[in-house]
Each structure stands twice: as C-alpha cells, then as structure tokens.
Write a protein that holds these residues in place. Sequence first.
Motif, PDB file in Angstrom:
ATOM      1  N   THR A   1       0.841  -1.198   0.000  1.00 31.84           N
ATOM      2  CA  THR A   1       0.000   0.000   0.000  1.00 31.84           C
ATOM      3  C   THR A   1       0.878   1.251   0.000  1.00 31.84           C
ATOM      4  O   THR A   1       0.571   2.240  -0.663  1.00 31.84           O
ATOM      5  CB  THR A   1      -0.904   0.013   1.253  1.00 31.84           C
ATOM      6  OG1 THR A   1      -1.594  -1.231   1.299  1.00 31.84           O
ATOM      7  CG2 THR A   1      -1.915   1.137   1.187  1.00 31.84           C
ATOM      8  N   ALA A   2       2.000   1.160   0.713  1.00 29.88           N
ATOM      9  CA  ALA A   2       2.930   2.300   0.739  1.00 29.88           C
ATOM     10  C   ALA A   2       3.539   2.535  -0.634  1.00 29.88           C
ATOM     11  O   ALA A   2       3.722   3.679  -1.062  1.00 29.88           O
ATOM     12  CB  ALA A   2       4.034   2.043   1.761  1.00 29.88           C
ATOM     13  N   VAL A   3       3.851   1.438  -1.366  1.00 27.10           N
ATOM     14  CA  VAL A   3       4.397   1.585  -2.717  1.00 27.10           C
ATOM     15  C   VAL A   3       3.382   2.274  -3.603  1.00 27.10           C
ATOM     16  O   VAL A   3       3.689   3.204  -4.352  1.00 27.10           O
ATOM     17  CB  VAL A   3       4.745   0.197  -3.328  1.00 27.10           C
ATOM     18  CG1 VAL A   3       5.225   0.363  -4.767  1.00 27.10           C
ATOM     19  CG2 VAL A   3       5.811  -0.504  -2.507  1.00 27.10           C
ATOM     20  N   VAL A   4       2.119   1.817  -3.495  1.00 29.72           N
ATOM     21  CA  VAL A   4       1.057   2.397  -4.327  1.00 29.72           C
ATOM     22  C   VAL A   4       0.933   3.873  -4.036  1.00 29.72           C
ATOM     23  O   VAL A   4       0.846   4.703  -4.942  1.00 29.72           O
ATOM     24  CB  VAL A   4      -0.294   1.679  -4.048  1.00 29.72           C
ATOM     25  CG1 VAL A   4      -1.433   2.395  -4.761  1.00 29.72           C
ATOM     26  CG2 VAL A   4      -0.219   0.224  -4.494  1.00 29.72           C
ATOM     27  N   SER A   5       0.939   4.200  -2.756  1.00 31.76           N
ATOM     28  CA  SER A   5       0.736   5.601  -2.418  1.00 31.76           C
ATOM     29  C   SER A   5       1.936   6.455  -2.835  1.00 31.76           C
ATOM     30  O   SER A   5       1.780   7.537  -3.379  1.00 31.76           O
ATOM     31  CB  SER A   5       0.434   5.696  -0.924  1.00 31.76           C
ATOM     32  OG  SER A   5       1.386   6.379  -0.272  1.00 31.76           O
ATOM     33  N   LYS A   6       3.152   5.927  -2.665  1.00 32.85           N
ATOM     34  CA  LYS A   6       4.348   6.703  -3.023  1.00 32.85           C
ATOM     35  C   LYS A   6       4.426   6.914  -4.532  1.00 32.85           C
ATOM     36  O   LYS A   6       4.813   7.972  -5.007  1.00 32.85           O
ATOM     37  CB  LYS A   6       5.598   5.971  -2.517  1.00 32.85           C
ATOM     38  CG  LYS A   6       6.902   6.630  -2.916  1.00 32.85           C
ATOM     39  CD  LYS A   6       7.051   7.994  -2.292  1.00 32.85           C
ATOM     40  CE  LYS A   6       8.319   8.675  -2.789  1.00 32.85           C
ATOM     41  NZ  LYS A   6       8.440  10.021  -2.278  1.00 32.85           N
TER      42      LYS A   6
ATOM     43  N   ILE B   1      17.877  -0.486  -6.924  1.00 34.60           N
ATOM     44  CA  ILE B   1      18.049   0.323  -5.702  1.00 34.60           C
ATOM     45  C   ILE B   1      17.412   1.701  -5.888  1.00 34.60           C
ATOM     46  O   ILE B   1      16.714   2.201  -5.004  1.00 34.60           O
ATOM     47  CB  ILE B   1      19.554   0.432  -5.358  1.00 34.60           C
ATOM     48  CG1 ILE B   1      20.053  -0.911  -4.816  1.00 34.60           C
ATOM     49  CG2 ILE B   1      19.808   1.552  -4.358  1.00 34.60           C
ATOM     50  CD1 ILE B   1      21.563  -1.027  -4.724  1.00 34.60           C
ATOM     51  N   SER B   2      17.603   2.308  -7.065  1.00 33.43           N
ATOM     52  CA  SER B   2      16.988   3.611  -7.335  1.00 33.43           C
ATOM     53  C   SER B   2      15.466   3.499  -7.302  1.00 33.43           C
ATOM     54  O   SER B   2      14.779   4.353  -6.720  1.00 33.43           O
ATOM     55  CB  SER B   2      17.416   4.129  -8.717  1.00 33.43           C
ATOM     56  OG  SER B   2      18.807   4.309  -8.752  1.00 33.43           O
ATOM     57  N   LEU B   3      14.934   2.476  -7.916  1.00 26.29           N
ATOM     58  CA  LEU B   3      13.484   2.288  -7.973  1.00 26.29           C
ATOM     59  C   LEU B   3      12.911   2.026  -6.586  1.00 26.29           C
ATOM     60  O   LEU B   3      11.844   2.543  -6.221  1.00 26.29           O
ATOM     61  CB  LEU B   3      13.171   1.104  -8.909  1.00 26.29           C
ATOM     62  CG  LEU B   3      11.711   0.809  -9.212  1.00 26.29           C
ATOM     63  CD1 LEU B   3      11.020   1.995  -9.872  1.00 26.29           C
ATOM     64  CD2 LEU B   3      11.614  -0.424 -10.111  1.00 26.29           C
ATOM     65  N   THR B   4      13.637   1.258  -5.791  1.00 25.23           N
ATOM     66  CA  THR B   4      13.186   0.931  -4.435  1.00 25.23           C
ATOM     67  C   THR B   4      13.186   2.183  -3.552  1.00 25.23           C
ATOM     68  O   THR B   4      12.252   2.407  -2.769  1.00 25.23           O
ATOM     69  CB  THR B   4      14.118  -0.144  -3.830  1.00 25.23           C
ATOM     70  OG1 THR B   4      14.096  -1.295  -4.674  1.00 25.23           O
ATOM     71  CG2 THR B   4      13.666  -0.548  -2.444  1.00 25.23           C
ATOM     72  N   ALA B   5      14.218   2.988  -3.697  1.00 25.67           N
ATOM     73  CA  ALA B   5      14.278   4.236  -2.930  1.00 25.67           C
ATOM     74  C   ALA B   5      13.153   5.167  -3.354  1.00 25.67           C
ATOM     75  O   ALA B   5      12.512   5.824  -2.515  1.00 25.67           O
ATOM     76  CB  ALA B   5      15.638   4.904  -3.128  1.00 25.67           C
ATOM     77  N   GLU B   6      12.889   5.210  -4.657  1.00 23.42           N
ATOM     78  CA  GLU B   6      11.811   6.060  -5.196  1.00 23.42           C
ATOM     79  C   GLU B   6      10.452   5.649  -4.630  1.00 23.42           C
ATOM     80  O   GLU B   6       9.581   6.483  -4.408  1.00 23.42           O
ATOM     81  CB  GLU B   6      11.815   5.937  -6.724  1.00 23.42           C
ATOM     82  CG  GLU B   6      10.815   6.796  -7.452  1.00 23.42           C
ATOM     83  CD  GLU B   6      11.182   8.267  -7.460  1.00 23.42           C
ATOM     84  OE1 GLU B   6      10.299   9.077  -7.728  1.00 23.42           O
ATOM     85  OE2 GLU B   6      12.348   8.608  -7.175  1.00 23.42           O
ATOM     86  N   ALA B   7      10.296   4.345  -4.389  1.00 25.81           N
ATOM     87  CA  ALA B   7       9.026   3.823  -3.871  1.00 25.81           C
ATOM     88  C   ALA B   7       8.981   3.853  -2.333  1.00 25.81           C
ATOM     89  O   ALA B   7       8.057   3.316  -1.738  1.00 25.81           O
ATOM     90  CB  ALA B   7       8.811   2.397  -4.363  1.00 25.81           C
TER      91      ALA B   7
END
Length: 248
Positions: A76-81, A206-212
């Motif tokens: 849910t946090a990924v979706v919201s971010k 890592i960039s994508l994970t930080a972005e999310a």
Amino acid sequence: MDDGTEPGFNRTGAQSSPLSVHSMQLYADERVPEEVSAPDEMPDGKEMAAVRCDYAVEAERIGSVPMPGVLTSAFTAVVSKLGARKPEVLVDKLGERLAFERIGVRLYQALIDKAAALATQQRMPFSVDDLQRLRDDELAHMHVLASALDSLGADSTAQTPAAAVSAVAISGLMQVLTDPRTTLVHCLEAMLIAELADDASWELLISLTAEADQDQFLPQFRSARDNEKAHVRQIRGWLQTVVLGEAR
Ligand SMILES: [Fe+2]
C-alpha cells in the motif's frame, strides 16, 4: 581440447577462396527480390523496419505483472508513493532480478562443471571454492528478492514480463557455458556479460526501491550490489589472466 585459438583450416572467410568471391557476389546479386531489383529500389532496410514497426504496434504484451493477492501495508505504501499509478513496475523489476539471479546460479554451476572438465588440461586462475562462493552469492541474492516480493504480498514464484525477457536474453550465455566445445575464455566472457548486467540492474533496482520509499530493502540490496561489483572484478581479472597467458 586446445584453447580455441589454435590455427586451423577455417573456411569462413573470403581469403580461404579468393577465386570464388566474384561468383559468390554474382550469386547474391541475382537473388535480390524482383520487386526491389531495379537499381534505384535496392533494399535499404526501410521495408524491414516498416514490417517490424507494424508488428511492434500490433503485438500483444509478453505477460502481465501479478498484483498482490494480499495487500500488505508495504505494498500500500508503494502504491501511495508512486501515485497509485505504476506500483507494478517495482514488482516487475523485483521479479526480473529474481529470475536473473536464479539463472546466475545455474550459470556458475555450469562454469564449475566446465572448469572441472578442463582442469586436467590447463591451469585454472581460480579454485572450485571461489566459483562456489560466487554461485552461493547469486543464490543468496535470489532469496533476498523472494523475501522482498513476499513481504509486499506479491507472488515470488510468478514470472513477470521483465523476468521472461531477461530469461531469453541470458539464454545465449547459458548456451555458451554448456556447449562442450567452448573454452574457459569463452565461458568467462559470457560470465562477464552476466555480471555486468547484474551490477547495472542492482543499481537500477536500488533507485526504484528508494523512489518507492521501500527503505527497509535497501541495506540488503546495496549489499548485493556490492557483491556484484566484486564479482565483476573477479571475473574480469580471471579473464585477463587466462587470455594474456594464452597469448604468451
Ligand atoms: Fe554475480
């Protein structure tokens, strides 16, 4: 087996039969398709490009990203971010990395088998333990990714579209490793391609994970990336040792 660079009767080049070059050229010229046989209509690749373009526009997609069966708070946090728009990008890329690491285990096992077969004929720049350690790193990375997917509620056993494509891309490397005729140099070159892709792909993940905003994954992802950088250095060093040794 020799080192693959011994001179031999290679007939693939024009120099092996200079008298035949003209007739080969005539043969090729005679087989230009009729519709483009006029001098001003010689094929220039545009027709092929047009056909590829048509297919690319009309093609169905390779697959789909399975969305979590159970929505976890992390997902849910990924979706919201990510603005609820493309959370599947992270799931797709996690699945791709998982697939690549899984195949990486098999690549290293194939290299271990190849090295065992060649060890009686040439000196190896590494020990079996060295290769097993790298293989086990890839396996550990695979489990890190499976855990990340599981904790998001995603299905870590699913083949995402990016995973499917990466499996096709790496299949040529597996062919090199498992072909009985390939040498240690051929195999190390294939492994270098895999390791360079590993390194760059972890950076991207890592960039994508930080972005999310999924910072809980970052320590393990960065550790995996650092491992991959060490793998690149090792494979590159071994390749250089063997090639320079052969040239002496
Ligand atoms: Fe690696």
